[in-house]
Design an enzyme around this catalytic site. Sequence first.
Site, mmCIF file in Angstrom:
data_model
loop_
_atom_site.group_PDB
_atom_site.id
_atom_site.type_symbol
_atom_site.label_atom_id
_atom_site.label_comp_id
_atom_site.label_asym_id
_atom_site.label_seq_id
_atom_site.Cartn_x
_atom_site.Cartn_y
_atom_site.Cartn_z
ATOM 1 N N LYS A 6 0.825 -1.216 0.000
ATOM 2 C CA LYS A 6 0.000 0.000 0.000
ATOM 3 C C LYS A 6 0.863 1.271 0.000
ATOM 4 C CE LYS A 6 -4.138 -1.865 0.021
ATOM 5 N NZ LYS A 6 -3.933 -3.171 -0.579
HETATM 6 C C1 LIG Z 1 -9.959 -2.562 -1.443
HETATM 7 C C2 LIG Z 1 -9.349 -3.298 -0.273
HETATM 8 N N1 LIG Z 1 -10.065 -3.452 0.845
HETATM 9 C C3 LIG Z 1 -9.565 -4.092 1.917
HETATM 10 C C4 LIG Z 1 -8.296 -4.620 1.909
HETATM 11 C C5 LIG Z 1 -7.791 -5.372 3.099
HETATM 12 O O1 LIG Z 1 -6.681 -4.732 3.649
HETATM 13 P P1 LIG Z 1 -5.772 -5.504 4.717
HETATM 14 O O2 LIG Z 1 -4.872 -6.411 3.978
HETATM 15 O O3 LIG Z 1 -5.026 -4.381 5.412
HETATM 16 O O4 LIG Z 1 -6.686 -6.211 5.648
HETATM 17 C C6 LIG Z 1 -7.503 -4.479 0.768
HETATM 18 C C7 LIG Z 1 -6.139 -5.058 0.733
HETATM 19 O O5 LIG Z 1 -5.576 -5.366 -0.248
HETATM 20 C C8 LIG Z 1 -8.039 -3.800 -0.347
HETATM 21 O O6 LIG Z 1 -7.313 -3.657 -1.477
#
Ligand SMILES: Cc1ncc(COP(=O)(O)O)c(C=O)c1O
Length: 387
Positions: free
Chosen positions: A182
């Site tokens: 990210k």
């Molecule tokens: C659009 C979206 N929502 C939620 C997430 C979940 O994030 P995390 O990996 O921090 O739980 C991601 C992760 O890639 C994402 O791209």
Amino acid sequence: MQQVPFFLHDLGQPEIDAIAEVLAGPLLTTGETVARFERRFADYLGVKHALGVTSCTGALHMSLLALGLEPGDEVITTPMTFIATATAAIESGAKPVLVDIEPDTGLIDPNRVAAAITPQTRAIVPVHLYGQMCDMHALRALADRHNVAIVEDAAHCVEGQRDGVKPGQLGDTACFSFYATKNMTCGEGGAVVTNDATLQQRLKLLRLHGMTRNAADRMRDGYQHWDMTVLGWKYNMDNIQAAMLLPQMDRLDANAAKRKALAVRYDELLRDLSEVSTPRTIAGAQHARHLYPILVDARRRDGIIAHLQQQGIGVVVNYRAIHLLTYFCETFGFRRGDFPLAEKFGDRVLSLPFYPNMPLADCERVVEVLRDACREARPSTSLAAAK
Ligand SMILES: Cc1ncc(COP(=O)(O)O)c(C=O)c1O
């Protein structure tokens, strides 16, 4: 052969120094460093409260729990997202109700959200896909009219703005990801922001077992009995994660500007490649440019991916429409044809290499290989066989 990786983080000495400082101190878990990060993050977004957590998935899950969702409640979201957006709703006991997208941006279509609202709807989870914000004014007006909450999935969008608002300013909460690829990262991590003090208090309890005191309180005040008032989870960010994130706040806007320059370069290079288009950039909005997705012919997409990878170019698909994944088909009975716009988008999309310190010249290499790939990739029949 010149390799171009899909992503490289830009962490270095500032993060090493910040972590060393935490390691030299007494408290590794949630404490003063997390509090400092939370203050900076909230100020950056112009919201009242931020809480550091271990993932965006946890932030989404806790947000829905804090809103008091119950089994049978419905949460409206998009099939054009990462699975966590919908699985967080399922884990909170709700039923995910998917609605189709705007075909040109890939974002959830507010008109379709309006049509999907029922007496069971408790929340809308818009996803600021690739770094472009959904139409939050339209969604807020709709949510207020029907007395439902908004939990923004801002995993891709720390730096975005649209129509005068940033993520978290119109939602009841907004959830962010600091996952490894990210715009800001601590390997795994996340944050949830809100302007609502009551929600902030609930979220604070939910992120640590529902406990009324934590280790930092004990260190400051000595041991005192604590209570458990609600069923909580183990989603608290620790001081080491926060230490990694704090120096990145200093570079956030500079890195966003670097990604913007790369996007402009890709746009220029792709202009005469008729086989490739890109999702529409919303005029007047500030795009956080988390990814650089392109759209190609659906029958040739997988062949193009194979060609790029053979030539050392990193690619990822963000995303195939989630309702076509086995779990969603088997659990909710979704089928191809249910959300045709998301299916078409998800069949055509792929993301090119994109990260702040990527040399501009690498865009040229990527597009050169992409040009060959478009010429050479054969139509594949794998999509016809998909569910
Ligand atoms: C659009 C979206 N929502 C939620 C997430 C979940 O994030 P995390 O990996 O921090 O739980 C991601 C992760 O890639 C994402 O791209």
